[in-house]
Scaffold this active site. Structure first.
Site, PDB file in Angstrom:
ATOM      1  CD  GLU A  37      -2.577   1.630   0.183  1.00 25.67           C
ATOM      2  OE1 GLU A  37      -2.455   2.778  -0.296  1.00 25.67           O
ATOM      3  OE2 GLU A  37      -3.334   0.762  -0.301  1.00 25.67           O
ATOM      4  CE  LYS A  54     -22.185   7.953   2.400  1.00 25.75           C
ATOM      5  NZ  LYS A  54     -21.018   8.299   1.572  1.00 25.75           N
ATOM      6  N   GLY A 184     -23.890  15.808 -10.879  1.00 25.11           N
ATOM      7  CA  GLY A 184     -25.023  15.509 -10.008  1.00 25.11           C
ATOM      8  C   GLY A 184     -25.147  14.040  -9.686  1.00 25.11           C
ATOM      9  N   GLY A 185     -23.995  13.326  -9.609  1.00 26.15           N
ATOM     10  CA  GLY A 185     -24.023  11.931  -9.183  1.00 26.15           C
ATOM     11  C   GLY A 185     -24.106  11.822  -7.675  1.00 26.15           C
ATOM     12  CB  ALA A 272     -18.759  15.169  -7.781  1.00 25.53           C
ATOM     13  CG  ASP A 315     -13.952   1.380  -7.085  1.00 26.36           C
ATOM     14  OD1 ASP A 315     -14.846   0.605  -6.695  1.00 26.36           O
ATOM     15  OD2 ASP A 315     -13.858   2.556  -6.687  1.00 26.36           O
ATOM     16  CG  HIS A 447     -46.830   0.607  16.824  1.00 27.87           C
ATOM     17  ND1 HIS A 447     -47.072   1.304  15.663  1.00 27.87           N
ATOM     18  CD2 HIS A 447     -47.359   1.350  17.847  1.00 27.87           C
ATOM     19  CE1 HIS A 447     -47.738   2.412  15.961  1.00 27.87           C
ATOM     20  NE2 HIS A 447     -47.927   2.466  17.290  1.00 27.87           N
TER      21      HIS A 447
END
Length: 466
Positions: A37, A54, A184-185, A272, A315, A447
């Protein structure tokens, strides 16, 4: 003097999701394993992509909720956003994740080699070590897991404007006064809404005639309404002809398209518009590994390349660009190496767009059903009918499912609303098990929960769609 060639049972080039799990599994089972890496331990997901974004989006959602505090009877004393604190929270998470990865390498015995690797012969990799020096490694099996990177289109002035990609955007210590998002992805939409909620004026530019051009019309319309309601400006059906200025100072985009010729300016520019595989400059020709016309590593249904004993995953192999798919790629290679049968064909591929309202989709959409002339029946329910949303106020969106015309199989499911991704998982499990939709209809869910909405959805009368 040439360094000695070191032999391993398994070599992995790149520590992305699939590559690291393959290395950990192999080492834990007793195979002599090394992973190479050059920079990001664990790949892009824990360092610069999925989880950091996120984390950032959640901070933005908290800021958005705080701005509506009076609706809940609250009166916060100190409004405003401290971007250095937002960035610090993200960095702290990343540092913690890196420690987890380092611990996993130590626990399994997989050797982590920090450096730039390139093939110099079949199944043989030369590594220019980050600390200096060269090592040459060969493996009985080799896995290519080099991932992808954000693409910068060859538009005059674009590269010279030093635009942000998601990597740099997540490292900003200030709120851009005016952010222009090109594309706009998924990444563009998520970051556009997050920056808007943190205080930026935001404009999204996309070459398609609407946002989410592959999504169903009702989905695209609902997401568009949500973005417009938050004050995000949308410019669609527009092509950028040239860019002037510099992102971070003053930047201007010249456009032409359905709206004629116009200019859009801002203080920052975020690009993007897609991703390119990291397959150039790593000596694949020396390894006998063939690329597709689009630059991905050519693989079969077991992720085997054209070179004997060499696999490619994630990818760079053209798999759907989701971390969860890369994780499944690792299982395909693991099972293949063990002589068992697992393939990439026929996989259910879930997707989740982390905007508000959240969008999750699995299986067949209405758009795909029409395109493939697949007969189906439709069930649809507004999120406002899910009683849990009445307690939170998050009533925007809907649930819908496609079921077979001649049987009760679930062909596809779309959720637009709070906890959409979590709701999708339940339906995906039913689809994977081949259960009829009536199994969910007849279930007893607690519920009031969001999952209870699945009972409401599947209790409706499916409508045949021509």
């Amino acid at each position: 003097m040439q360094p000695e060639v070191e032999a391993y049972d398994l070599l992995v080039l790149g520590s992305g999701e699939a590559g690291k799990y393959i290395a950990w599994d192999a080492a834990a089972s007793g195979r002599k394993t090394a992973l190479i890496e050059r920079r990001y331990i664990g790949g892009s997901c824990p360092n610069i992509a999925c989880l950091p974004s996120k984390n950032f989006i959640y901070s933005a959602s908290v800021a958005h909720l705080a701005g509506q505090a009076d609706r809940f009877g609250l009166h916060p004393a100190q409004p405003g956003v401290d971007m250095e604190a937002v960035r610090g929270r993200k960095r702290a998470m990343v540092e913690g994740l890196i420690k987890v990865h380092e611990g996993r390498f130590a626990q399994t015995g997989a050797e982590l080699i920090r450096g730039e690797g390139r093939f110099v012969a079949p199944k043989t990799i030369e590594v220019a070590l980050n600390g200096g020096g060269i090592r040459v490694l060969t493996g009985a099996h080799v896995v290519i897991s080099t991932g992808s990177r954000a693409s910068i289109d060859p538009i005059p002035g674009l590269r010279e404007s030093c635009p942000l990609t998601h990597v740099e955007a997540l490292e900003l210590g200030v709120v851009p006064a005016r952010l222009v998002v090109l594309g706009g992805g998924y990444a563009g939409l998520e970051l556009a809404q997050a920056f808007r909620r943190l205080g930026s004026e935001v404009t999204i530019i996309d070459r398609n005639h609407r946002l989410l051009p592959r999504a169903d019309e009702d989905v695209a319309e609902a997401v568009t309404r949500a973005f417009l309601a938050e004050g995000i400006e949308l410019v669609t059906d527009a092509r950028v002809t040239r860019v002037e200025g510099r992102s971070g100072e003053d930047v201007r985009l010249h456009l032409e398209g359905g709206m004629g010729q116009l200019q859009v300016g801002g203080t920052h520019l975020l690009v993007a518009t897609g991703r390119n595989p990291n397959t150039a400059g790593i000596g694949l020709e020396a390894a006998g590994v063939v690329l597709t016309q689009a630059g991905f590593v050519q693989v079969d249904e077991r992720l085997r390349t054209t070179a004997e004993g060499v696999f490619a995953v994630g990818d760079c192999a053209g798999s759907p660009h989701f971390t969860h798919i890369a994780f499944d790629d690792h299982r395909v290679v693991r099972e293949t190496l063990a002589g068992r049968n697992r393939v990439t064909t026929g996989r259910l591929v879930p997707s989740c767009l982390f905007v508000d309202p959240e969008l999750a989709q699995i299986g067949l959409s209405e758009t795909e059903a029409r395109r493939t002339s697949t007969p189906y029946r439709l069930l649809k329910l507004p999120m406002a009918a899910v009683l849990r949303t009445r307690t939170t106020g998050h009533t925007d969106g809907f649930l819908k499912a496609l079921v077979g015309r001649g049987d009760d199989r679930i062909l596809g499911f779309t959720a637009l609303g709070s906890c959409a991704g979590e709701l999708m998982a339940t339906v995906q499990l039913a689809m994977s098990a081949g259960l009829p939709y009536t199994a969910l209809r007849d279930s007893i869910f607690a519920h009031p929960t969001y999952s209870e909405g699945l009972v409401y959805l599947f209790s409706g009368s499916p409508t045949a769609v021509e």
